[in-house]
Design a protein around this motif. Structure first.
Motif, PDB file in Angstrom:
ATOM      1  N   ASP A 162     -93.913  -7.571  20.635  1.00  0.00           N
ATOM      2  CA  ASP A 162     -94.671  -6.472  20.028  1.00  0.00           C
ATOM      3  C   ASP A 162     -93.819  -5.614  19.101  1.00  0.00           C
ATOM      4  O   ASP A 162     -94.341  -4.955  18.198  1.00  0.00           O
ATOM      5  N   LEU A 163     -92.521  -5.620  19.348  1.00  0.00           N
ATOM      6  CA  LEU A 163     -91.620  -4.752  18.611  1.00  0.00           C
ATOM      7  C   LEU A 163     -90.282  -5.440  18.428  1.00  0.00           C
ATOM      8  O   LEU A 163     -89.766  -6.066  19.359  1.00  0.00           O
ATOM      9  N   VAL A 164     -89.740  -5.339  17.215  1.00  0.00           N
ATOM     10  CA  VAL A 164     -88.381  -5.797  16.932  1.00  0.00           C
ATOM     11  C   VAL A 164     -87.589  -4.599  16.439  1.00  0.00           C
ATOM     12  O   VAL A 164     -88.043  -3.862  15.563  1.00  0.00           O
ATOM     13  N   VAL A 165     -86.415  -4.386  17.026  1.00  0.00           N
ATOM     14  CA  VAL A 165     -85.480  -3.398  16.490  1.00  0.00           C
ATOM     15  C   VAL A 165     -84.197  -4.133  16.122  1.00  0.00           C
ATOM     16  O   VAL A 165     -83.818  -5.116  16.766  1.00  0.00           O
ATOM     17  N   ARG A 185     -92.069 -13.875  11.953  1.00  0.00           N
ATOM     18  CA  ARG A 185     -92.487 -15.015  12.783  1.00  0.00           C
ATOM     19  C   ARG A 185     -92.605 -14.628  14.256  1.00  0.00           C
ATOM     20  O   ARG A 185     -93.552 -15.040  14.939  1.00  0.00           O
ATOM     21  N   VAL A 186     -91.657 -13.842  14.764  1.00  0.00           N
ATOM     22  CA  VAL A 186     -91.659 -13.538  16.195  1.00  0.00           C
ATOM     23  C   VAL A 186     -92.561 -12.352  16.541  1.00  0.00           C
ATOM     24  O   VAL A 186     -92.877 -12.147  17.715  1.00  0.00           O
ATOM     25  N   LEU A 187     -93.007 -11.608  15.526  1.00  0.00           N
ATOM     26  CA  LEU A 187     -93.869 -10.455  15.787  1.00  0.00           C
ATOM     27  C   LEU A 187     -95.328 -10.870  15.942  1.00  0.00           C
ATOM     28  O   LEU A 187     -95.847 -11.672  15.161  1.00  0.00           O
ATOM     29  N   ARG A 188     -95.979 -10.314  16.929  1.00  0.00           N
ATOM     30  CA  ARG A 188     -97.416 -10.496  17.039  1.00  0.00           C
ATOM     31  C   ARG A 188     -98.110  -9.777  15.886  1.00  0.00           C
ATOM     32  O   ARG A 188     -97.569  -8.813  15.327  1.00  0.00           O
ATOM     33  N   PRO A 189     -99.316 -10.203  15.498  1.00  0.00           N
ATOM     34  CA  PRO A 189    -100.052  -9.471  14.458  1.00  0.00           C
ATOM     35  C   PRO A 189    -100.169  -7.993  14.822  1.00  0.00           C
ATOM     36  O   PRO A 189    -100.486  -7.639  15.955  1.00  0.00           O
ATOM     37  N   GLY A 190     -99.851  -7.138  13.877  1.00  0.00           N
ATOM     38  CA  GLY A 190     -99.868  -5.706  14.117  1.00  0.00           C
ATOM     39  C   GLY A 190     -98.594  -5.169  14.743  1.00  0.00           C
ATOM     40  O   GLY A 190     -98.463  -3.964  14.956  1.00  0.00           O
ATOM     41  N   GLY A 191     -97.640  -6.058  15.033  1.00  0.00           N
ATOM     42  CA  GLY A 191     -96.383  -5.639  15.658  1.00  0.00           C
ATOM     43  C   GLY A 191     -95.507  -4.843  14.709  1.00  0.00           C
ATOM     44  O   GLY A 191     -95.710  -4.831  13.485  1.00  0.00           O
ATOM     45  N   HIS A 192     -94.512  -4.185  15.276  1.00  0.00           N
ATOM     46  CA  HIS A 192     -93.690  -3.240  14.516  1.00  0.00           C
ATOM     47  C   HIS A 192     -92.241  -3.728  14.430  1.00  0.00           C
ATOM     48  O   HIS A 192     -91.716  -4.354  15.357  1.00  0.00           O
ATOM     49  N   LEU A 193     -91.606  -3.392  13.317  1.00  0.00           N
ATOM     50  CA  LEU A 193     -90.198  -3.705  13.072  1.00  0.00           C
ATOM     51  C   LEU A 193     -89.481  -2.420  12.679  1.00  0.00           C
ATOM     52  O   LEU A 193     -89.897  -1.728  11.752  1.00  0.00           O
ATOM     53  N   VAL A 194     -88.409  -2.085  13.399  1.00  0.00           N
ATOM     54  CA  VAL A 194     -87.618  -0.897  13.109  1.00  0.00           C
ATOM     55  C   VAL A 194     -86.186  -1.341  12.833  1.00  0.00           C
ATOM     56  O   VAL A 194     -85.566  -2.007  13.675  1.00  0.00           O
ATOM     57  N   ILE A 195     -85.696  -0.991  11.664  1.00  0.00           N
ATOM     58  CA  ILE A 195     -84.363  -1.407  11.235  1.00  0.00           C
ATOM     59  C   ILE A 195     -83.541  -0.189  10.876  1.00  0.00           C
ATOM     60  O   ILE A 195     -84.001   0.696  10.134  1.00  0.00           O
ATOM     61  N   ALA A 196     -82.318  -0.117  11.394  1.00  0.00           N
ATOM     62  CA  ALA A 196     -81.329   0.851  10.932  1.00  0.00           C
ATOM     63  C   ALA A 196     -80.189   0.046  10.323  1.00  0.00           C
ATOM     64  O   ALA A 196     -79.721  -0.931  10.910  1.00  0.00           O
ATOM     65  N   ASP A 197     -79.765   0.455   9.137  1.00  0.00           N
ATOM     66  CA  ASP A 197     -78.722  -0.306   8.460  1.00  0.00           C
ATOM     67  C   ASP A 197     -77.839   0.645   7.667  1.00  0.00           C
ATOM     68  O   ASP A 197     -78.219   1.793   7.412  1.00  0.00           O
ATOM     69  N   ILE A 198     -76.680   0.155   7.281  1.00  0.00           N
ATOM     70  CA  ILE A 198     -75.821   0.949   6.417  1.00  0.00           C
ATOM     71  C   ILE A 198     -76.512   1.104   5.068  1.00  0.00           C
ATOM     72  O   ILE A 198     -76.967   0.127   4.473  1.00  0.00           O
TER      73      ILE A 198
END
Length: 301
Positions: A162-165, A185-198
């Protein structure tokens, strides 16, 4: 996309070039009216002093190393409170995650499990993936009730979350497009992705981890500078929509905080920036970038 022709295996790190570069960014801002005459004259005076400082005439040649080799060494001190990035990214990531329902979450490039711990505390079932066996060992000790698997951002051994960080990892990769496709690919439809990067400006200013080789030789983890547009284009191509973007920055240095010590190479460029705190702060357009994306609920992968 990063200009691969500019990624050389050995980097000539010249301390004088670094501090003059910071002054240059500040002076360019002054040229377009972002700073007053007093600020500009102070920077020019500092440049004259820096050019005469013999301590800044001792460059170091630094070899780039892979994340697997670099994190093998860094894992022992990765969670040290002195790792300043942690004080900046975690509050923003928490605010985003706190608005999302608990579910199955993937901590991609989980390292020692910093984000995994945050997710467990919020009721998520967590799977962590990392390419460093040493980091995974520490993550398992930190969270014995969670599952950690060895893998890469290009081939995540996970399905249907459901969520990727993902924290402070994408800059180590030359191309963001296949990684975002794998996240989608690994997220379910409507799933969320949160990224912190330089932040790309942070990479430009040398915010790249330092490690020592087996014989004490200076190494930095291979790092690429991606534009803000690179993230957006990769996300859109994967069927992800931008929900939020934040560029947290460190606080301004207190008056009179100018350092006098160049410092050992291991704390470059941070110790070098402390020699010219006003110019360094002016040059900080962004230290980190935190993104929140969501997968299209109608798209099938």
């Amino acid at each position: 996309m990063a200009r691969l022709r500019d990624i050389v295996p050995v980097v000539h790190e010249h301390p004088l070039a670094y501090v003059i570069g910071l002054q240059g960014i500040a002076l360019l801002q002054g040229f377009i009216g972002e700073h007053d005459r007093e600020f500009i004259e102070a920077r020019l005076a500092e440049v004259r002093e820096l050019l005469a400082d013999e301590r800044l005439a001792r460059p170091v040649d630094v070899t780039r190393v892979s994340t697997v080799d670099g994190y093998r060494t860094w894992s022992a001190t990765y969670d040290d409170p002195a790792n300043a990035a942690f004080a900046i990214d975690v509050p923003v990531v928490k605010r985003i995650v706190d608005e999302l329902p608990a579910g199955t979450a993937l901590d991609a490039a989980c390292g020692t499990g910093r984000y995994a711990e945050l997710l467990v505390e919020r009721g998520h079932r967590v799977i962590g993936v990392d390419s460093s066996p040493e980091m995974l060992e520490l993550a398992r000790k930190r969270l014995p009730g969670s599952e950690f698997r060895e893998g890469t951002l290009h081939h995540l051994p996970v399905d249907e979350v459901d969520l990727v960080v993902c924290g402070l990892a994408l800059t180590h990769n030359p191309d963001l497009t296949p990684i975002f496709a794998e996240f989608a690919r690994v997220l379910r439809p409507g799933g969320h992705l949160v990224i912190a990067d330089i932040h790309p400006d942070g990479v430009l200013r040398g915010s790249i981890p330092t490690v020592r080789g087996p014989n004490g030789e200076p190494h930095r983890l291979v790092t690429y500078r991606h534009s803000m547009g690179d993230y957006v284009r990769a996300a859109l191509a994967a069927g992800l929509t931008v929900r939020h973007c934040e560029e947290p920055q460190p606080e301004a240095p207190p008056p009179g905080s100018k350092a006098t010590d160049v410092g050992p190479w291991d704390v470059w460029p941070w110790s070098l920036a402390a020699l010219v705190p006003e110019a360094a702060h002016a040059a900080v357009e962004g230290q980190l970038v935190v993104w929140h994306f969501q997968r299209d609920s109608l798209r099938t992968m």
